[in-house]
Motif scaffolding. Structure first.
Motif, PDB file in Angstrom:
ATOM      1  N   GLU A 180       5.918   6.996  -4.071  1.00  0.00           N
ATOM      2  CA  GLU A 180       5.113   5.797  -3.844  1.00  0.00           C
ATOM      3  C   GLU A 180       4.153   6.020  -2.685  1.00  0.00           C
ATOM      4  N   GLU A 181       2.948   5.546  -2.860  1.00  0.00           N
ATOM      5  CA  GLU A 181       1.955   5.706  -1.808  1.00  0.00           C
ATOM      6  C   GLU A 181       2.303   4.822  -0.616  1.00  0.00           C
ATOM      7  N   PRO A 182       2.013   5.289   0.587  1.00  0.00           N
ATOM      8  CA  PRO A 182       2.313   4.472   1.780  1.00  0.00           C
ATOM      9  C   PRO A 182       1.463   3.217   1.824  1.00  0.00           C
ATOM     10  N   ALA A 183       1.909   2.287   2.636  1.00  0.00           N
ATOM     11  CA  ALA A 183       1.191   1.012   2.766  1.00  0.00           C
ATOM     12  C   ALA A 183      -0.193   1.257   3.358  1.00  0.00           C
ATOM     13  N   PRO A 184      -1.159   0.407   3.042  1.00  0.00           N
ATOM     14  CA  PRO A 184      -2.499   0.577   3.594  1.00  0.00           C
ATOM     15  C   PRO A 184      -2.485   0.583   5.112  1.00  0.00           C
TER      16      PRO A 184
END
Length: 489
Positions: free
Chosen positions: A318-322
């Protein structure tokens, strides 16, 4: 094979010595006299020059002889290094004694090439600009199509046999350690390029056509009738000049930022979930540059593929939070983007303009050199119909193409390998020899040269022109008057 040295030691007295190496060469005589060194066993041979100085002792036994067969006066250069060359030869030596036959070792000296010396690049006197590609046709492939087909056939054969596709970094998701410093150097030069152009545009005027992409670096626009806008027929090809900006000089080519280039593809519905950043910056990030604002996945294990199918990518992460932008991060993001760069940097002092111009053109050359070097390893795709660029092994699926026959493709891009000119467009402009002179005229347009917009801006600000741009600028052509141009062949 018999050991000559051991046999010689057994048959000869202790007074004889073994001389397998060359002690010296006499440069005053072209002939050398040979005499046997051991009359009992013919195990030694002395080579002397005309001055009576012993130059070489050679040992032979049982018809096997090591000796110099021919001697020539060598013409050596003090600026080169030389290596010793050896060659075996079948023959005989006439030494005043009975004729000696055997295998001889010929010694010669050859100049050794200096790997550090580079021959200066010779540029032609004048060259033509790259042709303007038609919009109603797909761009040519940078790699011959037959090579693409052959590579696809080879991958298909391996896939049918169940053999994994051999992948090397960065094709397998790993970084290339030797290119990480290059990526940082390109990013630093990119910042210098944006800052320098923003400062120079306060001093050097730039005009752009409101109907087409033509720009002109001068006090006023030229009068050459080459406008390709929609209403150019009504204006007889004349341009409609307005004040230009940094985006007219350095055309912004943007790309989607991907946390994992080998992960999920960008779909048309999810395109707004990804940031758009300059393609040069995205290429540097994937090559190893770490920016907290734009994180990227660094793999420790390579991916595995069979044909076009990825069988092991290490799982989907999962991509990290903005990233929450702060004042420091905002300033960093503005340094790598041309948006409002003209307002961020004040006009420079007049004494610093030549220095800034030279730093800017040097940074431009570093960016192009580094991007070309990175693109030899890292995949960059470009649409064959429009100017869209994607940094990654595969193109995205956003339906944003509106060029030739986009209805047949449902707006999808026609991805192919990109070139450096598609990532950093040169944007050629007419070269102006006298910035304060009269405007360029349409009757003399074939005598005018061109140069990239960045180089022309820096040139008028006092920078030195790189040699590779001089042929296309046509500096050695004398521009005639309008009446004389009709008499020129």
């Amino acid at each position: 094979m018999m050991n000559i040295r051991d046999t010689h030691a057994d048959k000869c007295s202790s007074s004889h010595q073994w001389y397998p190496q060359l002690h010296g060469i006499c440069l005053k005589e072209n002939k050398m006299n040979y005499s046997p060194g051991c009359g009992a066993h013919n195990c030694g041979l002395s080579a002397t020059c005309g001055h009576g100085k012993e130059m070489l002792k050679i040992a032979f036994f049982s018809g096997v002889c090591l000796g110099i067969m021919d001697f020539k006066n060598p013409k050596l250069s003090a600026s080169r290094s030389y290596c010793l060359g050896l060659k075996f030869w079948q023959g005989h030596i006439q030494t005043g004694q009975p004729k000696i036959s055997g295998t001889f070792l010929c010694v010669s000296q050859k100049s050794q090439k200096d790997s550090t010396f580079k021959k200066p690049t010779a540029y032609p006197q004048n060259v033509d600009l790259p042709p303007i590609l038609p919009k109603k046709k797909k761009k040519p492939y940078p790699i011959p199509f037959k090579k693409i087909q052959q590579a696809a056939r080879n991958d298909k054969k391996l896939a049918q046999m169940g053999i994994e596709k051999p992948l090397e970094p960065p094709k397998n998701g790993l970084l290339v350690p030797d290119l990480v410093p290059v990526a940082y150097e390109v990013l630093d030069a990119w910042k210098v390029l944006i800052r320098g152009l923003a400062q120079l545009l306060h001093v050097i005027p730039v005009h752009g056509c409101s109907e087409c992409s033509e720009i002109h670096v001068a006090q006023s626009g030229h009068r050459i009738k080459d406008c390709r806008g929609q209403s150019s027929v009504k204006r007889q090809g004349l341009h409609t000049w307005v004040k230009g900006s940094i985006n007219d000089v350095l055309i912004p080519i943007e790309s989607y930022h991907l946390y994992d280039p080998f992960g999920r593809r960008i779909k048309h519905e999810t395109r707004f979930s990804y940031d758009r950043i300059p393609a040069v910056v995205e290429l540097c990030i994937q090559a190893g540059v770490d920016l907290p604002e734009y994180p990227s996945r660094r793999r420790t294990k390579p991916i595995r593929m069979i044909g076009k199918k990825v069988i092991d990518r290490g799982g989907l992460v999962e991509e990290p939070a903005p990233f929450h932008h702060s004042s420091d991060s905002s300033s960093l993001l503005m340094d790598i983007d041309t948006h409002e760069a003209f307002k961020r940097y004040p006009p420079p002092p007049l004494s610093d303009i030549p220095r800034i111009a030279q730093e800017t053109v040097d940074a431009y050359e570093v960016v192009r050199w580094g991007v070309r070097k990175l693109m030899r390893k890292y995949s960059v795709k470009a649409c064959g119909y429009c100017s869209e660029v994607h940094v990654g092994p595969w193109g995205h699926n956003a339906k944003l193409c509106g060029e030739f026959k986009h209805q047949w493709r449902d707006g999808k891009h026609g991805w192919q390998d990109a070139t450096v000119e598609e990532v950093i467009p040169p944007n050629y402009v007419y070269h102006l020899r006298d910035p304060k002179g009269p405007p360029l005229r349409n009757a003399l347009k074939r005598f005018y040269g061109k140069a990239p917009a960045v180089v022309e801006v820096c040139l008028q600000a006092g920078a030195k022109v790189p040699d590779k741009y001089k042929p296309m600028m046509r500096l050695d052509i004398v521009i005639p008057d309008s009446e004389e141009s009709r008499l020129v062949a």
